[in-house]
Write a protein that holds these residues in place. Structure first.
Motif, PDB file in Angstrom:
ATOM      1  N   HIS A   1       0.811  -1.208   0.000  1.00 27.94           N
ATOM      2  CA  HIS A   1       0.000   0.000   0.000  1.00 27.94           C
ATOM      3  C   HIS A   1       0.851   1.267   0.000  1.00 27.94           C
ATOM      4  CE1 HIS A   1      -3.567  -2.394   1.882  1.00 27.94           C
ATOM      5  NE2 HIS A   1      -3.241  -2.780   0.693  1.00 27.94           N
TER       6      HIS A   1
ATOM      7  N   GLU B   1      -9.524   5.703   2.251  1.00 32.53           N
ATOM      8  CA  GLU B   1      -8.176   5.698   1.713  1.00 32.53           C
ATOM      9  C   GLU B   1      -7.806   7.097   1.229  1.00 32.53           C
ATOM     10  OE1 GLU B   1      -7.249   1.171   0.264  1.00 32.53           O
ATOM     11  OE2 GLU B   1      -8.053   2.585  -1.235  1.00 32.53           O
TER      12      GLU B   1
ATOM     13  N   ILE C   1      -0.389   5.033  -0.296  1.00 31.85           N
ATOM     14  CA  ILE C   1      -1.798   5.111   0.093  1.00 31.85           C
ATOM     15  C   ILE C   1      -1.907   4.916   1.602  1.00 31.85           C
ATOM     16  CG2 ILE C   1      -4.095   4.089  -0.144  1.00 31.85           C
ATOM     17  CD1 ILE C   1      -3.114   5.449  -2.683  1.00 31.85           C
TER      18      ILE C   1
ATOM     19  N   ARG D   1      -4.499   3.974   4.469  1.00 32.18           N
ATOM     20  CA  ARG D   1      -5.812   3.350   4.669  1.00 32.18           C
ATOM     21  C   ARG D   1      -6.185   3.477   6.142  1.00 32.18           C
ATOM     22  NH1 ARG D   1      -8.883  -0.748   1.827  1.00 32.18           N
ATOM     23  NH2 ARG D   1      -9.854  -2.269   3.209  1.00 32.18           N
TER      24      ARG D   1
END
Length: 258
Positions: free
Chosen positions: A15, A255, A18, A20
């Motif tokens: 990830h 996100e 990003i 989350r």
């Protein structure tokens, strides 16, 4: 439950770029009332891991409850925040409310290193004990500030609590630092949303039906993830019987681009 995700350190690499964030009111790990109540903390432990979030903001988390520990044979031997943290995550918990049998409050679980944390009582009257939990996390080498909240049931109290949150942010969070404010806002109108926008906090607005309450038949969104300094890119509410059995709220997953 479906297959569990990979290890936290592996998911952090997957990830990259990003962030989350999930927020979840876990209803103290117990569902139902009286003799029919059931312990859900073990299922919640699996559920939190499945959220696959870099930061998990939890409300109504018990540090201890002597009555429930005697009632349930499988009551965890450690505080709920610690029990719910997946392998490789760090748990931060602070108490909001003291009761006859124990205490409960907000928690933050994260796969990223915790730099520091603070707590502030934002209770507006003596009938509701409320607080905010502020945690600074180092995400990919970049400081990110997260504030977990659980606002009151009275509309006027919520307005005053948001004002307290604003003053806390101005005092404790650098103006140029990415900031997440997430939790159970107990509000489905627009006044709190507008107040937060007034000092730069916004949420993903392209999913107008991210309803989280009541879990069995969700009709309103009480749970929110607001940000400053990050671009919202998605908002998701897990659904299905397995989720609504565990709490009266559904979790909310957002996100953001770092």
């Amino acid at each position: 439950m479906t297959e569990l995700p990979s290890r936290p350190q592996d998911r952090a690499e997957e990830h990259s770029g990003i962030l989350r964030v999930a927020t979840y009111n876990i209803h103290k790990g117990v569902q139902g009332m009286g003799p029919a109540r059931r312990l859900e903390i073990h299922n919640l432990g699996l559920a939190v891991e499945q959220l696959d979030a870099d930061i998990v903001c939890l409300q109504e988390v018990r540090a201890l409850n002597r009555r429930e520990a005697l009632y349930f044979d499988r009551w965890p031997e450690v505080p709920q925040a610690q029990y719910l943290a997946p392998e490789g995550y760090e748990a931060v918990y602070r108490t909001n409310a003291y009761t006859r049998h124990g205490e409960h409050g907000n928690a933050l679980l994260t796969r990223w290193p915790v730099v520091g944390h603070k707590h502030q009582d934002i209770s507006d009257h003596r009938f509701e004990q409320r607080g905010l939990l502020h945690v600074e996390v180092l995400v990919e080498g970049r400081p990110v500030h997260a504030i977990v909240v659980h606002l009151g049931l009275v509309p006027g109290s919520r307005i005053r609590q948001v004002a307290q949150i604003q003053r806390f942010i101005e005092r404790e969070v650098p103006a140029d630092a990415p900031l997440v404010v997430a939790g159970d806002f107990n509000d489905w109108g627009l006044q709190i949303k507008r107040m937060l926008a007034g000092f730069g906090l916004f949420e993903y607005d392209e999913n107008p039906q991210a309803y989280t309450y009541p879990a069995r038949l969700p009709m309103v969104q009480l749970d929110h993830v607001y940000v400053r300094g990050l671009r919202p890119i998605s908002l998701h509410v897990p659904r299905g019987r397995i989720w609504w059995r565990m709490s009266d709220h559904l979790p909310l997953i957002a996100e953001f681009e770092l």
